[in-house]
Design a protein around this motif. Structure first.
Motif, mmCIF file in Angstrom:
data_model
loop_
_atom_site.group_PDB
_atom_site.id
_atom_site.type_symbol
_atom_site.label_atom_id
_atom_site.label_comp_id
_atom_site.label_asym_id
_atom_site.label_seq_id
_atom_site.Cartn_x
_atom_site.Cartn_y
_atom_site.Cartn_z
ATOM 1 N N ARG A 70 0.881 4.445 -2.552
ATOM 2 C CA ARG A 70 0.689 5.819 -2.087
ATOM 3 C C ARG A 70 1.865 6.686 -2.512
ATOM 4 N NH1 ARG A 70 -2.476 4.993 3.691
ATOM 5 N NH2 ARG A 70 -1.986 7.206 3.966
ATOM 6 N N GLU A 86 0.842 -1.194 0.000
ATOM 7 C CA GLU A 86 0.000 0.000 0.000
ATOM 8 C C GLU A 86 0.882 1.250 0.000
ATOM 9 O OE1 GLU A 86 -3.140 0.372 2.933
ATOM 10 O OE2 GLU A 86 -3.153 2.557 2.700
ATOM 11 N N LEU A 141 0.503 10.320 -3.015
ATOM 12 C CA LEU A 141 -0.472 10.475 -1.933
ATOM 13 C C LEU A 141 0.289 10.534 -0.608
ATOM 14 C CD1 LEU A 141 -3.125 7.860 -3.118
ATOM 15 C CD2 LEU A 141 -3.505 10.327 -2.888
ATOM 16 N N PRO A 142 -0.292 11.127 0.412
ATOM 17 C CA PRO A 142 0.378 11.140 1.720
ATOM 18 C C PRO A 142 0.653 9.714 2.200
ATOM 19 C CG PRO A 142 -1.438 12.713 1.689
ATOM 20 C CD PRO A 142 -1.545 11.900 0.427
ATOM 21 N N LEU A 143 1.788 9.526 2.850
ATOM 22 C CA LEU A 143 2.218 8.182 3.267
ATOM 23 C C LEU A 143 1.494 7.727 4.526
ATOM 24 C CD1 LEU A 143 6.036 8.600 2.536
ATOM 25 C CD2 LEU A 143 4.237 7.653 1.054
ATOM 26 N N GLY A 144 1.455 6.405 4.711
ATOM 27 C CA GLY A 144 0.726 5.816 5.830
ATOM 28 C C GLY A 144 1.620 5.526 7.034
ATOM 29 N N ASP A 145 0.946 5.234 8.125
ATOM 30 C CA ASP A 145 1.567 4.937 9.416
ATOM 31 C C ASP A 145 2.465 3.698 9.301
ATOM 32 O OD1 ASP A 145 2.077 4.429 12.099
ATOM 33 O OD2 ASP A 145 -0.019 4.613 12.724
#
Lengths: 360, 360
Positions: A271, A267, A276-280
């Motif tokens: 992103r 994922e 797109l902004p990156l995830g945790d």
């Protein structure tokens, strides 16, 4: 493994594969058949794609340059990717960036190799700058004469000191075209004969070494202008961490993130390349272990599901739909939990059972 | 949402869909186009499938019986599925099993309805036994006269007492043909106008109520011989839990399990219908919240990703690739964490933003 996250995010994946039996071709609708070494196939495929990315680094640089020149968005870009394709370029650039590396030198003959070996100590690690993976294209030599056949081919080879490390590590980083970067916890990779067998998250190393490893990986991300997810393989030594290799894509050392991190590397890669902004990147449990399933004596690996799932309802089995060949990575298993040794033992057991090493 | 887990387990999914634009058809290679009401289409599709399962309950019972008579493995089977298709059959069977239900009666005319309402108290909940979902086929009436139009159609209707509940609950259960069953933690569902808006895991209810809810769900699984994952919707009341509805498939109230449980309902359903041992149902965090994204004023919902992901790197966005229509469930978001209220607020914010209710 990117297909699942793409489905959830509503991102339409298109795949170019050499063969309809390739893992990705089996699961993504409308796969185009073609070779990544065929520029026309790449150009045809690129039409209608917003972004092109890869699951290996072997697309020829000149093709990538031709695509970008024609306005195709390629992430990571050819300039960044070159550092994963050519180890001599990578070493020179990392040294420039001040990233800690083993001592190294390009050598073209036995005299130069002997001088280097005498300086850093024998044996020496010798690498072909291009084309190596899973232990291929790497050789440990005790004298320059042992490398005579490779040197006779005429190309310069990368000679590196043989680092006496305590552990091998990997750091996964994501970076977007915006320049946002996110780093995952440092993991230990357990290698046997140059092939990764296990990944343990987090690595049981000193906190200052872990921070240095993450800092080095972030420096590389920025310094090389990488976009997407990539892995930095490192050595942990009593004196600090040293960078060994770069893999400029979601990587085997990051498969643990599918269940073990809040955002999986797959994922995260989507992103990142879509800006797109990156995830945790935090872990979902105190300890996570990933064990590769290597092809063994069992041609049809699904027969092991019954035992593995009954034995451990928490084991996560991933099989890649590949034809089983001895030693080939055909799947992996992941376990999560509170205790490092228990989590590791569960993953090792499941992978060994699927391979056929245990009778159950 | 079953496609991702199927890929990871190396299970080949085949899909029968009415239209190539259906969510599943978009992401699964080789989808066959055909209607579930067309027996020939079902028979053609069944060839070469090891097991047939559904993502809704509207396949005609006689078709399912014809398939099973021809040796096709259908899970859940038609006998079990009938209880999710026909609410009168369900109520009779649950009552037989001793599962706590609201008081109910089949009524065919105003006299019978009046007698029932006078006995249990007005208003009364009236349901068409077949075909209802998301609040359709359900009506609350204060007098028998208000139901005159439905009763005039001649079919018996299910009348139920209107339960004054403190919360609506759902319990997800998986059961395999072997008879192995696994139950997930009880969750609270927040409904608005008969449509589920939020799911909160675990439900903040008394432990004895939670245990009673799980016991009831397990009794139903065994009593109805269900195979696969299914959801039991319940009311929590001061006196205990009462079963409201059954959904005999992976269900909206279980979407939280994708990130919130060690085994998602979709992987669990595959394991159950393939008679593989079931996976760990424990939560991955102390609290999980799921918020449905309903179609609002924004036709293209991906525009909200930038804000949602930047605002909260831990939010998990799932979009279904459906055409957006006001009120239609077109996606959901999930958050996990340590604090119930914080986790819930994050999910509500992201869903509202994607829908277009917040300017950001």
């Amino acid at each position: 493994m990117m297909a699942g996250p793409a489905i959830e995010l509503g991102i339409t994946l298109r795949v170019l594969a050499r063969d309809g039996a390739d893992s990705a071709a089996q699961v993504v609708p409308g796969t185009e058949i073609g070779s990544e070494t065929d520029l026309e196939a790449l150009q045809r495929f690129a039409k209608g794609c917003d972004v092109i990315t890869f699951d290996h680094e072997h697309v020829p640089t000149q093709h990538l340059l031709a695509l970008t020149a024609a306005g195709v968005v390629v992430r990571p870009g050819p300039d960044a990717l070159l550092h994963a394709q050519d180890k001599s370029v990578m070493r020179a650039r990392l040294t420039e960036l001040g990233v800690p590396c083993p001592r190294w030198r390009m050598v073209q003959d036995t005299t130069a190799l002997t001088a280097f070996g005498d300086e850093v100590g024998w044996p020496v690690v010798l690498k072909t700058p291009r084309g190596g993976y899973d232990g291929k294209g790497v050789r440990v030599v005790g004298t320059a004469e042992e490398a005579a056949d490779w040197l006779a081919l005429g190309d310069a080879l990368l000679a590196e000191e043989r680092v006496s490390f305590t552990r091998e590590l990997a750091v996964l980083v994501a970076r977007s075209p915006h320049g946002q970067a996110a780093v995952y916890p440092v993991v230990e990779t357990v290698q046997v004969d140059g092939i990764c067998r296990e990944v343990l998250a987090p690595a049981a190393i000193a906190e200052d070494h872990a921070l240095a490893a993450q800092r080095a990986a972030l420096s590389i991300a920025e310094g090389l202008d990488v976009t997407g997810v990539f892995a930095v393989e490192m050595f942990d030594t009593p004196d600090g961490v040293l960078v060994n290799e770069l893999a400029m894509r979601p990587h085997n050392s990051g498969h643990w993130t599918i269940e073990g991190a809040r955002t999986s590397q797959f994922e995260q890669h989507l992103r990142a390349v879509l800006d797109l902004p990156l995830g945790d990147t935090r872990m979902t449990a105190a300890h996570v272990a990933m064990s590769n399933v290597l092809g063994g004596d069992i041609a049809e690996m699904y027969s092991g599901y019954l035992h593995c799932m009954a034995h451990d309802p928490g084991v996560h089995i991933h099989m890649y739909g590949k034809v089983v060949r001895p030693g080939r990575k055909v799947g992996h298993v992941t376990t999560v939990g509170d205790h490092a040794e228990e989590v590791r033992a569960r993953a090792v057991h499941a992978a060994a059972f699927l391979r056929g090493d245990i009778d159950g």
